[in-house]
Design a protein around this motif. Structure first.
Motif, mmCIF file in Angstrom:
data_model
loop_
_atom_site.group_PDB
_atom_site.id
_atom_site.type_symbol
_atom_site.label_atom_id
_atom_site.label_comp_id
_atom_site.label_asym_id
_atom_site.label_seq_id
_atom_site.Cartn_x
_atom_site.Cartn_y
_atom_site.Cartn_z
ATOM 1 N N HIS A 65 0.797 -1.232 0.000
ATOM 2 C CA HIS A 65 0.000 0.000 0.000
ATOM 3 C C HIS A 65 0.825 1.276 0.000
ATOM 4 N N GLU A 66 2.134 1.192 0.314
ATOM 5 C CA GLU A 66 2.942 2.404 0.322
ATOM 6 C C GLU A 66 4.365 2.094 -0.129
ATOM 7 N N GLU A 67 5.048 3.114 -0.621
ATOM 8 C CA GLU A 67 6.359 2.938 -1.234
ATOM 9 C C GLU A 67 7.393 2.393 -0.254
ATOM 10 N N THR A 115 3.604 -0.678 -5.801
ATOM 11 C CA THR A 115 2.780 0.058 -4.854
ATOM 12 C C THR A 115 1.388 0.216 -5.444
#
Length: 202
Positions: A65-67, A115
């Motif tokens: 969900h996030e880098e 992502t």
């Protein structure tokens, strides 16, 4: 294989109680509601990595969900590859090793990671192993899940896992929450597994 634990120690990867439950309940279309720190993501990362180094023509894709988490997950797979307890001449050779991809040309297999907000892998090829991590926190899950479901063959695997993130709002309902509710009602294709916090040994 050797993994890094939460205390930065290199340890032999043995299934913990939660991972044993995951292993015993795999169906190929798995929806997993989990507490944090149970080893759910690690369990599937290792399974995806094993597939690309032992099965020819395999594509494994992991979407987080996030880098920051994306980079950490691929670093975890590289850590395992670098420390495989076999001679270097027996270890599958990496031809491409970027921040998003590990390619093993002798097997024609690839491990991609991306992502949720950025499409870093192509749309044409089949996906034999797909892990969606923290899906309840994705900004627009349908943009990834809808085309991905069409690309995973019937004998492939698709795992969607997340810690809870509420119901969402009437205008923007939480897609993962909706999928869990459908599975609880016996609707759809997903096998639901719920993993509570007390399975964590510490």
């Amino acid at each position: 294989i050797i993994i890094e634990d939460r205390n930065k120690n290199d340890i032999v990867f043995n299934l913990n109680p939660a991972q044993e439950i995951m292993h015993d309940n795999l169906t190929g279309r798995d929806l997993r509601v989990k507490a944090s720190q149970l080893g759910s993501t690690t369990f599937d990362l290792m399974r995806g990595y094993k597939k690309v180094i032992t099965e020819r023509n395999t594509t494994a894709v992991v979407v987080a969900h996030e880098e920051f988490l994306t980079q950490r997950l691929l670093a975890r797979v590289r850590h395992v590859h670098d420390r495989l307890p076999i001679p270097d001449n027996k270890k599958p050779k990496l031809a491409h090793n970027s921040s998003y991809e590990m390619t093993f040309p002798s097997l024609r297999s690839t491990f991609y990671i991306g992502t949720a907000g950025a499409k870093v892998f192509g749309r044409g090829e089949p996906i034999h192993f797909f892990l969606g991590s923290e899906v309840a926190f994705w900004p627009d899950p349908h943009k990834i899940l809808d085309p991905t479901e069409q690309r995973v063959p019937l004998d492939g695997e698709m795992i969607l896992e997340s810690t809870p993130n509420g119901e969402g709002t009437e205008r923007e309902p939480n897609v993962f929450y909706q999928m869990v509710q459908e599975a609880l009602n016996g609707d759809g294709i997903w096998n639901l597994l719920q993993l509570p916090w007390w399975l964590e040994i510490e």
